[in-house]
Design a protein around this motif. Structure first.
Motif, PDB file in Angstrom:
ATOM      1  N   PRO A  82       0.823  -1.217   0.000  1.00  0.00           N
ATOM      2  CA  PRO A  82       0.000   0.000   0.000  1.00  0.00           C
ATOM      3  C   PRO A  82       0.852   1.261   0.000  1.00  0.00           C
ATOM      4  N   TYR A  83       0.305   2.311  -0.606  1.00  0.00           N
ATOM      5  CA  TYR A  83       0.948   3.631  -0.568  1.00  0.00           C
ATOM      6  C   TYR A  83      -0.138   4.695  -0.651  1.00  0.00           C
ATOM      7  N   LEU A  84       0.212   5.894  -0.230  1.00  0.00           N
ATOM      8  CA  LEU A  84      -0.730   7.007  -0.263  1.00  0.00           C
ATOM      9  C   LEU A  84      -0.496   7.861  -1.496  1.00  0.00           C
ATOM     10  N   LYS A  85      -1.577   8.245  -2.132  1.00  0.00           N
ATOM     11  CA  LYS A  85      -1.540   9.216  -3.216  1.00  0.00           C
ATOM     12  C   LYS A  85      -2.379  10.400  -2.745  1.00  0.00           C
ATOM     13  N   LEU A  86      -1.737  11.551  -2.640  1.00  0.00           N
ATOM     14  CA  LEU A  86      -2.397  12.738  -2.109  1.00  0.00           C
ATOM     15  C   LEU A  86      -2.665  13.745  -3.210  1.00  0.00           C
ATOM     16  N   SER A  87      -3.697  14.559  -3.008  1.00  0.00           N
ATOM     17  CA  SER A  87      -4.022  15.634  -3.940  1.00  0.00           C
ATOM     18  C   SER A  87      -4.589  16.802  -3.137  1.00  0.00           C
ATOM     19  N   GLY A  88      -4.810  17.907  -3.811  1.00  0.00           N
ATOM     20  CA  GLY A  88      -5.454  19.065  -3.191  1.00  0.00           C
ATOM     21  C   GLY A  88      -4.764  19.547  -1.929  1.00  0.00           C
ATOM     22  N   LYS A  89      -5.561  19.883  -0.939  1.00  0.00           N
ATOM     23  CA  LYS A  89      -5.055  20.422   0.324  1.00  0.00           C
ATOM     24  C   LYS A  89      -4.133  19.427   1.036  1.00  0.00           C
ATOM     25  N   ALA A  90      -4.441  18.129   0.957  1.00  0.00           N
ATOM     26  CA  ALA A  90      -3.603  17.109   1.604  1.00  0.00           C
ATOM     27  C   ALA A  90      -2.192  17.140   1.025  1.00  0.00           C
ATOM     28  N   ASN A  98       7.375  19.079   3.852  1.00  0.00           N
ATOM     29  CA  ASN A  98       8.414  18.208   3.305  1.00  0.00           C
ATOM     30  C   ASN A  98       8.282  16.771   3.839  1.00  0.00           C
ATOM     31  N   LEU A  99       7.043  16.264   3.856  1.00  0.00           N
ATOM     32  CA  LEU A  99       6.775  14.939   4.414  1.00  0.00           C
ATOM     33  C   LEU A  99       6.614  13.871   3.342  1.00  0.00           C
ATOM     34  N   GLN A 100       7.014  12.668   3.694  1.00  0.00           N
ATOM     35  CA  GLN A 100       6.668  11.483   2.915  1.00  0.00           C
ATOM     36  C   GLN A 100       6.139  10.448   3.907  1.00  0.00           C
ATOM     37  N   ALA A 105      -1.104  -1.824   6.316  1.00  0.00           N
ATOM     38  CA  ALA A 105      -2.539  -2.075   6.490  1.00  0.00           C
ATOM     39  C   ALA A 105      -2.787  -3.558   6.727  1.00  0.00           C
ATOM     40  N   THR A 106      -3.825  -3.840   7.509  1.00  0.00           N
ATOM     41  CA  THR A 106      -4.204  -5.227   7.763  1.00  0.00           C
ATOM     42  C   THR A 106      -5.685  -5.284   8.130  1.00  0.00           C
ATOM     43  N   HIS A 107      -6.244  -6.473   8.050  1.00  0.00           N
ATOM     44  CA  HIS A 107      -7.621  -6.663   8.526  1.00  0.00           C
ATOM     45  C   HIS A 107      -7.828  -8.111   8.940  1.00  0.00           C
ATOM     46  N   THR A 108      -8.820  -8.293   9.781  1.00  0.00           N
ATOM     47  CA  THR A 108      -9.301  -9.622  10.147  1.00  0.00           C
ATOM     48  C   THR A 108     -10.735  -9.692   9.643  1.00  0.00           C
ATOM     49  N   GLU A 109     -11.457 -10.671  10.076  1.00  0.00           N
ATOM     50  CA  GLU A 109     -12.862 -10.776   9.681  1.00  0.00           C
ATOM     51  C   GLU A 109     -13.686  -9.618  10.249  1.00  0.00           C
ATOM     52  N   LYS A 110     -13.298  -9.111  11.439  1.00  0.00           N
ATOM     53  CA  LYS A 110     -14.098  -8.105  12.121  1.00  0.00           C
ATOM     54  C   LYS A 110     -13.499  -6.698  12.137  1.00  0.00           C
ATOM     55  N   TYR A 111     -12.194  -6.594  12.006  1.00  0.00           N
ATOM     56  CA  TYR A 111     -11.532  -5.301  12.160  1.00  0.00           C
ATOM     57  C   TYR A 111     -10.565  -5.011  11.024  1.00  0.00           C
ATOM     58  N   ALA A 112     -10.390  -3.720  10.759  1.00  0.00           N
ATOM     59  CA  ALA A 112      -9.372  -3.250   9.819  1.00  0.00           C
ATOM     60  C   ALA A 112      -8.518  -2.236  10.567  1.00  0.00           C
ATOM     61  N   SER A 113      -7.214  -2.218  10.237  1.00  0.00           N
ATOM     62  CA  SER A 113      -6.308  -1.287  10.889  1.00  0.00           C
ATOM     63  C   SER A 113      -5.234  -0.829   9.917  1.00  0.00           C
ATOM     64  N   VAL A 114      -4.826   0.423  10.082  1.00  0.00           N
ATOM     65  CA  VAL A 114      -3.765   0.998   9.248  1.00  0.00           C
ATOM     66  C   VAL A 114      -2.857   1.848  10.128  1.00  0.00           C
ATOM     67  N   VAL A 115      -1.551   1.767   9.843  1.00  0.00           N
ATOM     68  CA  VAL A 115      -0.570   2.624  10.486  1.00  0.00           C
ATOM     69  C   VAL A 115       0.084   3.462   9.393  1.00  0.00           C
ATOM     70  N   VAL A 116       0.169   4.765   9.622  1.00  0.00           N
ATOM     71  CA  VAL A 116       0.842   5.677   8.690  1.00  0.00           C
ATOM     72  C   VAL A 116       1.990   6.338   9.450  1.00  0.00           C
ATOM     73  N   PHE A 117       3.175   6.210   8.903  1.00  0.00           N
ATOM     74  CA  PHE A 117       4.364   6.830   9.474  1.00  0.00           C
ATOM     75  C   PHE A 117       4.752   7.999   8.581  1.00  0.00           C
ATOM     76  N   ALA A 118       4.785   9.188   9.147  1.00  0.00           N
ATOM     77  CA  ALA A 118       5.161  10.405   8.415  1.00  0.00           C
ATOM     78  C   ALA A 118       6.579  10.794   8.826  1.00  0.00           C
ATOM     79  N   TYR A 119       7.391  11.131   7.822  1.00  0.00           N
ATOM     80  CA  TYR A 119       8.775  11.519   8.124  1.00  0.00           C
ATOM     81  C   TYR A 119       9.255  12.506   7.054  1.00  0.00           C
ATOM     82  N   ASN A 120      10.299  13.244   7.397  1.00  0.00           N
ATOM     83  CA  ASN A 120      10.843  14.236   6.475  1.00  0.00           C
ATOM     84  C   ASN A 120      11.614  13.569   5.351  1.00  0.00           C
ATOM     85  N   LYS A 121      11.472  14.161   4.152  1.00  0.00           N
ATOM     86  CA  LYS A 121      12.177  13.651   2.979  1.00  0.00           C
ATOM     87  C   LYS A 121      13.663  13.811   3.152  1.00  0.00           C
TER      88      LYS A 121
END
Length: 121
Positions: A82-90, A98-100, A105-121
């Motif tokens: 997975p990767y993020l593609k941003l547009s507009g204000k984001a 200067n972030l990247q 991402a993961t999911h089970t039958e009942k739950y979905a979860s995502v972790v996003v790590f932001a860091y300087n280029k």
């Protein structure tokens, strides 16, 4: 300065939201919508993509309503990574800071979860 955002959601909550016809078109960007459509809008996939938006906002210290959620797209490389593609204000906001991002991402039958790590280029 590095930052982490995480989100966890019950997939049933997304299933209920999907019953409203406007939900998918309002929340997801064009490319993201097309990818989800190819997966027949599986609730697990839709939930993961929704989580990515919330995790991203947390990673940059913003709340719901400050950025149009459709401007934050969770897409996948051919490898499935997975990767993020941003547009507009984001995109403008993160370019000024200067972030990247790294996304997991993961999911089970009942739950979905995502972790996003932001860091300087």
């Amino acid at each position: 300065m590095p930052s982490v955002g995480i989100d966890l959601i019950e997939i049933d909550r997304i299933k209920n939201s999907m019953k409203r016809g406007s939900f998918l078109k309002r929340i997801f960007g064009k490319n993201e919508y097309t990818e989800l459509e190819k997966r027949n809008f599986l609730p697990q996939s839709v939930a993961v993509n929704f989580c990515a938006k919330e995790a991203f906002l947390k990673a940059i210290g913003k709340g719901l309503g400050e950025i149009d959620l459709a401007e934050i797209e969770l897409l996948r490389k051919k490898s499935g990574q997975p990767y993020l593609k941003l547009s507009g204000k984001a995109l403008n906001l993160t370019e000024k800071q200067n972030l990247q991002f790294s996304v997991n991402a993961t999911h089970t039958e009942k739950y979905a979860s995502v972790v996003v790590f932001a860091y300087n280029k």
